[in-house]
Design an enzyme around this catalytic site. Structure first.
Site, PDB file in Angstrom:
ATOM      1  N   SER A   1      10.896 -12.116  -5.441  1.00  0.00           N
ATOM      2  CA  SER A   1      12.396 -11.852  -6.483  1.00  0.00           C
ATOM      3  C   SER A   1      13.349 -12.627  -5.507  1.00  0.00           C
ATOM      4  CB  SER A   1      12.885 -10.339  -6.611  1.00  0.00           C
ATOM      5  OG  SER A   1      13.125  -9.731  -5.901  1.00  0.00           O
ATOM      6  N   GLY A   2      14.713 -12.459  -5.993  1.00  0.00           N
ATOM      7  CA  GLY A   2      15.795 -13.398  -5.607  1.00  0.00           C
ATOM      8  C   GLY A   2      16.795 -12.609  -4.779  1.00  0.00           C
TER       9      GLY A   2
ATOM     10  N   ASP B   1      -3.474  -8.967   7.665  1.00  0.00           N
ATOM     11  CA  ASP B   1      -2.018  -8.920   9.163  1.00  0.00           C
ATOM     12  C   ASP B   1      -2.533  -8.060   9.854  1.00  0.00           C
ATOM     13  OD1 ASP B   1      -1.468  -7.919   6.713  1.00  0.00           O
ATOM     14  OD2 ASP B   1       0.175  -8.565   6.470  1.00  0.00           O
TER      15      ASP B   1
ATOM     16  N   ILE C   1      -4.244  -7.399  -1.067  1.00  0.00           N
ATOM     17  CA  ILE C   1      -3.241  -8.891  -1.581  1.00  0.00           C
ATOM     18  C   ILE C   1      -3.864  -9.820  -0.164  1.00  0.00           C
ATOM     19  CG2 ILE C   1      -1.266  -9.874  -1.418  1.00  0.00           C
ATOM     20  CD1 ILE C   1      -0.877  -7.481  -3.571  1.00  0.00           C
TER      21      ILE C   1
ATOM     22  N   CYS D   1       0.817  -1.443   0.322  1.00  0.00           N
ATOM     23  CA  CYS D   1       0.084   0.592   0.166  1.00  0.00           C
ATOM     24  C   CYS D   1       0.910   1.206   0.075  1.00  0.00           C
ATOM     25  CB  CYS D   1      -0.723   0.362   1.496  1.00  0.00           C
ATOM     26  SG  CYS D   1      -1.885  -1.801   1.001  1.00  0.00           S
TER      27      CYS D   1
ATOM     28  N   ASN E   1       2.001  -0.064   4.971  1.00  0.00           N
ATOM     29  CA  ASN E   1       2.161  -0.602   3.941  1.00  0.00           C
ATOM     30  C   ASN E   1       3.253  -1.568   4.558  1.00  0.00           C
ATOM     31  OD1 ASN E   1       3.496  -0.523   1.795  1.00  0.00           O
ATOM     32  ND2 ASN E   1       4.875   0.597   1.727  1.00  0.00           N
ATOM     33  N   GLY E   2       2.848  -3.166   3.095  1.00  0.00           N
ATOM     34  CA  GLY E   2       3.339  -4.578   3.925  1.00  0.00           C
ATOM     35  C   GLY E   2       2.873  -5.159   3.961  1.00  0.00           C
ATOM     36  N   GLU E   3       4.039  -6.990   4.562  1.00  0.00           N
ATOM     37  CA  GLU E   3       3.111  -7.217   4.995  1.00  0.00           C
ATOM     38  C   GLU E   3       3.593  -8.324   6.216  1.00  0.00           C
ATOM     39  OE1 GLU E   3       0.576  -8.516   3.222  1.00  0.00           O
ATOM     40  OE2 GLU E   3       0.452  -8.177   1.140  1.00  0.00           O
TER      41      GLU E   3
END
Length: 624
Positions: A370-371, A101, A55, A2, A78-80
């Site tokens: 992503s890595g 969450d 999400i 977000c 903002n985030g997870e």
């Protein structure tokens, strides 16, 4: 994922209204296109605004700003956080309205307080919490700096948000340039933590809680510190065989990837064909009943095209793979968007393909893994081994030879150009020798590192303190990269490029548990036979044949060096010749001679030139 924004005006200088807060949030709408929310306390003159990219829990139960069950805390986030189930279990039988969450985090705050709670979170996050009881505002950023959070006091008003552009609509905003940040940008190609290109604005330091009070007091508390984590990891004497270390790392990697596959929307992964992204995709596919969606970008330019390698990996793992070959024109069309996309000047040329692969992925998914982080954690960068060799040579070379080495500078570039005609010889040999000389003259280890990473030498004050528990030059380089380059460059690039197209990027290799484990590993499990990431290679071999990934490391970039001598030459020439940066230590003569050296083709000055172009483009965009 977000976007957040807001302000606190304790002295009641400006009108607090929903329209202003909404306008601030609209500036970062791409970070959260699905919905918006605003919370205002007229009595305290505070506003919190949120843009939502849905999400997890797509229902209204996940809407923000959100209040804790007790009513004490109100948060924008903002985030997870990926260990919600464990946190919910630890809380006991608490009634939940949904399964976001955000709601679980607020329940944790009610039960344990903010600092005790955040120490238990596994994830990437930047959030702002208003405590109605103590009348304090707390800003929190994840441990390594995956998610951005800016704040500052302008005209006695606290402004905060995901990106500077979200703060600009507020009447308290001061559009002033920070000269020291400009110098740091010209040195490193990004504005390092915790500085900001705008005066009176700063970034929340990774792993830190910033508490703001109405009397202007600021309290900063580190809930996680990389240096302390390294000390703790190094102090643990664990007796394991190489195989046991590999198994432990493998298990934790699987768990980190599994947690980041939690989503109520389509999910995929970036796949370059390199070790890190191939390993992430392998572990995703291992734990999925359906083919994972993977995405890669290709270029029809030798030395810049990883797409064929990625396709071979995808075919072997049987992913649902998509690749897009980008023309030079399509890549160059991104350049005018960069200033607005990044808000601060940012000059890593891989920003262009990162944006393009994010745009490709967003057509099919809302989340992409992503890595990123593998090079810093497991010693994958070439500069680690190169720097170590030069550091050792510097200490063992006889004094007479040391005196002769600087004279190599006087040999014309045309002479070194003759050697480039030999098959297999490195390009731009004169530049490599010049950098090698500077490294050789570096003096202490900090200067050696600085010579490896800097572009324009402007004598900035960025100090690189040697960690007392690290005697090896490579480990110190890793430590400094994780403090500076990783959050300032790599994570900034991925966040801004992905959020520009409303795509959430997740980075499982930067799970803080993996960071701790990586610093426990013996060095020979990272570098062996001159190659980094040995342990990741061993794990990847379980899923992908070694011949598919055992190749020289390629950067994820575009041929800016050639473009500056062709398609971009008129644009670049106009910007460089019409401007002066003497106020920051660069004369017109220095800029013009650098530009002319690049045009000869014997030198590659693309990084220095790109820095200048990005800065000047950014200054035009923001009238500074």
């Amino acid at each position: 994922m977000c976007g957040i924004a807001g302000f606190w005006d304790p002295q009641e200088k400006f009108l607090v209204n929903e329209g202003l807060a909404k306008h601030m949030a609209e500036k970062i709408q791409s970070r959260g296109p699905d919905s918006y929310g605003v919370w205002i306390d007229q009595e305290q003159h505070i506003a919190l605004a949120h843009r939502r990219l849905s999400i997890v829990d797509l229902s209204p139960a996940g809407h923000q700003p959100m209040e804790s069950p007790s009513g004490r805390y109100i948060m924008v986030y903002n985030g997870e956080v990926f260990n919600g189930l464990e946190l919910k279990s630890a809380l006991g039988h608490v009634p939940l309205k949904g399964h976001s969450d955000t709601e679980i985090m607020l329940n944790c705050f009610d039960a344990w307080g903010i600092e005790s709670s955040v120490k238990q979170f596994i994830g990437m996050f930047a959030f702002v919490v208003w405590d109605k009881q103590t009348r304090t505002l707390t800003l929190v950023r994840d441990r390594i700096g995956i998610k951005p959070l800016y704040f500052g006091c302008m005209n006695n008003v606290w402004l905060f948000g995901s990106q500077p552009k979200s703060l600009m609509p507020h009447p308290a905003w001061e559009n002033k340039l920070n000269p020291s940040a400009v110098k740091e940008f010209l040195t490193y190609g990004y504005v390092p933590e915790t500085a900001c290109i705008f005066e009176n604005l700063q970034k929340v330091k990774p792993g830190t809680l910033v508490e703001l009070r109405s009397d202007g007091e600021i309290k900063k508390t580190a809930y996680w510190d990389l240096s302390e984590e390294i000390t703790r990891a190094k102090s643990q004497k664990v007796d394991k065989t190489d195989q046991q270390w590999t198994d432990t790392t493998h298990d934790l990697l699987k768990d980190a990837v599994k947690r980041r596959c939690q989503a109520d929307v389509p999910l995929g992964a970036f796949l370059s064909g390199g070790i890190d992204s191939s390993l992430v995709v392998s572990l995703m596919q291992l734990q999925s009943a359906d083919p994972i969606k993977t995405f890669s970008i290709g270029f029809d330019v030798a030395g810049y095209n990883e797409a064929p390698f990625a396709k071979k990996i995808a075919d072997h793992l049987k992913t649902e793979h998509q690749e897009f070959y980008v023309t030079s024109q399509q890549a160059q069309e991104v350049i005018p968007k960069l200033a607005s996309m990044f808000d601060e000047p940012f000059a890593d040329v891989s920003q262009i393909p990162t944006y393009l692969v994010s745009k490709l992925a967003r057509e099919k998914v809302t989340v992409s893994l992503s890595g990123d982080g593998g090079d810093e954690l497991f010693a994958g960068y070439n500069r680690y081994t190169v720097g170590q060799k030069l550091w050792k040579y510097q200490h063992h070379t006889p004094a007479l030879i040391k005196k002769l080495i600087p004279h190599l500078r006087h040999i014309p570039a045309k002479f070194w150009g003759l050697f480039e005609k030999i098959p297999g010889a490195p390009k731009h040999l004169a530049d490599k020798i010049s950098r090698g000389i500077r490294l050789f003259e570096g003096g202490d280890l900090q200067n050696c590192y600085r010579m490896l990473v800097q572009h324009w030498e402007l004598g900035t004050d960025n100090n690189f303190d040697i960690h007392p528990g690290l005697s090896d030059s490579i480990e110190n380089f890793q430590f400094w990269d994780m403090l500076t380059y990783l959050p300032g460059d790599i994570l900034t690039k991925v966040d801004r490029a992905s959020m520009e197209v409303s795509l959430e990027a997740r980075v499982p290799l930067l799970d803080h548990r993996l960071i701790s484990l990586a610093w426990q590993l013996p060095q020979h499990l990272k570098i062996r036979h001159g190659k980094g990431k040995w342990i990741l290679r061993e794990i990847l071999k379980k899923y992908v044949p070694e011949q598919l990934f055992n190749r020289p490391k390629m950067g994820f970039g575009v041929p800016i060096d050639a473009w500056l001598r062709s398609d971009l030459k008129p644009w670049a020439n106009d910007l460089l010749m019409s401007s002066s940066l003497e106020e920051f230590g660069l004369t017109k003569q220095a800029i013009q001679s650098t530009w002319q050296r690049h045009q000869t083709g014997l030198h590659n000055e693309q990084y220095k030139i790109w820095l200048l172009l990005i800065l000047q483009q950014w200054r035009k965009e923001y009238n500074l």
